[in-house]
Design a protein around this motif. Structure first.
Motif, PDB file in Angstrom:
ATOM      1  N   LEU A  33     -13.695  43.764  22.801  1.00  0.00           N
ATOM      2  CA  LEU A  33     -14.972  43.115  23.079  1.00  0.00           C
ATOM      3  C   LEU A  33     -16.074  43.560  22.121  1.00  0.00           C
ATOM      4  N   TRP A  34     -16.125  44.849  21.814  1.00  0.00           N
ATOM      5  CA  TRP A  34     -17.274  45.395  21.105  1.00  0.00           C
ATOM      6  C   TRP A  34     -17.093  45.512  19.596  1.00  0.00           C
ATOM      7  N   HIS A  35     -15.880  45.440  19.089  1.00  0.00           N
ATOM      8  CA  HIS A  35     -15.679  45.807  17.685  1.00  0.00           C
ATOM      9  C   HIS A  35     -16.420  44.909  16.707  1.00  0.00           C
ATOM     10  N   ASN A  36     -16.508  43.619  17.005  1.00  0.00           N
ATOM     11  CA  ASN A  36     -17.136  42.722  16.029  1.00  0.00           C
ATOM     12  C   ASN A  36     -18.641  42.968  15.915  1.00  0.00           C
ATOM     13  N   LEU A  37     -19.285  43.183  17.040  1.00  0.00           N
ATOM     14  CA  LEU A  37     -20.710  43.509  17.023  1.00  0.00           C
ATOM     15  C   LEU A  37     -20.940  44.848  16.326  1.00  0.00           C
ATOM     16  N   THR A  80      -6.310  41.157  30.135  1.00  0.00           N
ATOM     17  CA  THR A  80      -7.338  40.453  29.463  1.00  0.00           C
ATOM     18  C   THR A  80      -6.830  39.094  29.154  1.00  0.00           C
ATOM     19  N   PRO A  81      -5.855  40.680  26.755  1.00  0.00           N
ATOM     20  CA  PRO A  81      -6.116  40.373  26.216  1.00  0.00           C
ATOM     21  C   PRO A  81      -5.886  40.451  25.866  1.00  0.00           C
ATOM     22  N   PRO A 107     -15.175  36.967  20.187  1.00  0.00           N
ATOM     23  CA  PRO A 107     -13.985  37.447  20.899  1.00  0.00           C
ATOM     24  C   PRO A 107     -13.730  36.785  22.242  1.00  0.00           C
ATOM     25  N   LEU A 108     -14.732  36.124  22.801  1.00  0.00           N
ATOM     26  CA  LEU A 108     -14.573  35.593  24.150  1.00  0.00           C
ATOM     27  C   LEU A 108     -13.582  34.443  24.221  1.00  0.00           C
ATOM     28  N   VAL A 122     -11.216  34.750  15.691  1.00  0.00           N
ATOM     29  CA  VAL A 122     -11.112  36.064  16.246  1.00  0.00           C
ATOM     30  C   VAL A 122      -9.732  36.303  16.805  1.00  0.00           C
ATOM     31  N   GLU A 123      -9.398  37.593  16.915  1.00  0.00           N
ATOM     32  CA  GLU A 123      -8.129  37.935  17.454  1.00  0.00           C
ATOM     33  C   GLU A 123      -8.167  39.168  18.359  1.00  0.00           C
ATOM     34  N   THR A 124      -7.428  39.631  19.331  1.00  0.00           N
ATOM     35  CA  THR A 124      -7.325  40.849  20.126  1.00  0.00           C
ATOM     36  C   THR A 124      -6.253  40.956  20.987  1.00  0.00           C
TER      37      THR A 124
END
Length: 442
Positions: A340-344, A15-16, A180-181, A23-25
């Motif tokens: 990718l999905w956690h924030n939403l 990725t990531p 996150p992008l 944001v962070e990941t």
């Protein structure tokens, strides 16, 4: 497939640490042998210590974006750790032709991104976003920026507010969802630059390692200002560049050859400078290092040096940590999906919890007050089942991207190990054959 074989790190390396730009990941590992002389490995198996670090980083990212506690950026600088782990994997992968490695990394990254982008773009369009009428995307260049949802070479556009405050999600949800992008953009540029960075590191290691810190002192302090998203991209690259190169040093065995007392002493000095700088440049969120680039770069750099210097190189999680083995395996195998999905999904917990106020036993002031005071904790507990649902719904795309058979819940269970064919050291698929263990991976 055993826990030592899963390709969980594929995200982090391919990725990531998500909401706004704070944001962070989260990276993957190819099944190639370590380079001759790479002094970090004790075999060719996955390093469960590094896998544990990645899992901790993901949990910390979720907690940070939910609670917003600034001290979490000091307690565990997730992004610096993740970039270092990814850099180590990338260095090992570059024993193969560079173009092939870059193509593999991009291939693993994009399909999960496409699934995410398809969902949020559809949500934005259905809720009334009109890119042709948005001031940020009305021109031809603005419309072209939507391509960043397909290939994240820049910042993707989104409306700052969409819908109403009384809607299912807060009106700022596009900004939170697309946050996150930025990490994928930074990761992609690091991957593309890695052949050159590794070449430079092997010839002038100190200059290559410290150059990003020096660049951060220029572009991250206001000494030189680069406007717009170009400035953000350059700053991100500078802030985490030294951590990425530390991953090279880890793979090459440089950290292990350096005297521990000297490495730790130097790391502590750099971290102390970072904290001092932060204390004199506090932002709106106080000690949140995400708002203070030079402090973030220095603290992350020193923190990663210490973590990698003391790296115990576990082939399995020891003692009581062993009870977390399956969750560590799952989170590594689905790191891209979680990131990718956690924030939403954090935002999606709000309308669910709000339904509790309508329950018959919640009509008293005391009950309402109790829920109000524990609301964020309920969000934290609820987001994990939602993340689990996202793993089931979208996680298998990571397997397809890696050219593996899709799996719904790849936690390294015995059932999966018995049903997944493994490759022998010669590359022949042999059911039950012991696979070469990998020396290092994020």
């Amino acid at each position: 497939m055993t826990a030592n074989e899963f390709a969980a790190g594929e995200m982090a390396e391919e990725t990531p640490q998500l909401g706004t730009r704070k944001v962070e990941t989260p990276a993957a590992a190819p099944a190639t042998k370590p380079a001759v002389g790479a002094g970090t490995g004790t075999g060719t198996g996955r390093d469960r210590y590094l896998d544990l670090l990645r899992s901790l980083a993901l949990v910390r990212v979720v907690a940070y974006h939910l609670f917003g506690w600034a001290w979490l950026t000091i307690l565990f600088p997730s992004m610096g750790v993740m970039f270092a782990l990814a850099g180590s994997l990338m260095a090992r992968s570059l024993n193969r032709p560079a173009l092939k490695v870059i193509r593999s990394r991009v291939r693993r990254l994009l399909p999960p991104l496409w699934a995410f982008s398809a969902v949020i773009l559809t949500m934005m369009l259905v809720n009334g976003w009109q890119p042709t009428k948005d001031p940020d995307t009305s021109g031809s260049w603005g419309l072209a920026s939507i391509f960043n949802y397909v290939l994240p070479i820049g910042a993707p556009p989104y409306p700052e507010h969409l819908g109403s405050e009384s809607g299912f999600l807060e009106a700022t949800w596009p900004q939170e969802a697309a946050g996150p992008l930025w990490y994928l953009r930074a990761y992609l540029w690091f991957v593309v630059a890695s052949p050159l960075l590794l070449w430079a590191f092997r010839r002038v290691p100190w200059a290559t390692l410290l150059a990003p810190l020096a660049l951060t002192a220029v572009v991250g302090t206001g000494l030189v200002t680069i406007p717009g998203e170009t400035g953000n991209a350059v700053t991100d690259f500078a802030v985490y560049g030294s951590c990425w190169v530390l991953g090279f040093a880890h793979h090459e065995g440089v950290l292990k050859r350096f005297p521990r007392y000297a490495a730790v002493s130097g790391a502590v000095f750099v971290m102390a400078f970072g904290l001092w700088w932060a204390s004199t440049h506090l932002g709106e969120e106080g000690w949140d290092l995400n708002d203070i680039p030079l402090a973030q770069a220095c603290w992350s750099f020193g923190f990663v040096v210490i973590l990698l210097q003391y790296s115990p190189s576990w082939q399995k999680l020891p003692g009581r940590l062993g009870s977390w083995d399956r969750l560590v395996t799952l989170s590594n195998n689905r790191a891209v999906t979680i990131y990718l999905w956690h924030n939403l999904l954090i935002m999606a917990t709000v309308p669910i919890i709000d339904k509790a106020y309508e329950l018959p036993f919640m009509q008293s002031d005391r009950a309402t007050s109790a829920l109000d005071s524990t609301y964020t904790m309920w969000m934290f507990f609820l987001v994990w089942p939602l993340i689990g649902a996202a793993i089931l719904a979208f996680g298998w795309i990571e397997d397809l991207a890696a050219k593996r058979s899709p799996r719904l819940w790849p936690n390294g269970s015995r059932k999966q190990r018995s049903s997944t064919p493994q490759r022998s050291s010669t590359g022949t698929s042999v059911k039950g054959a012991a696979r070469h263990q990998r020396a290092r991976n994020p």
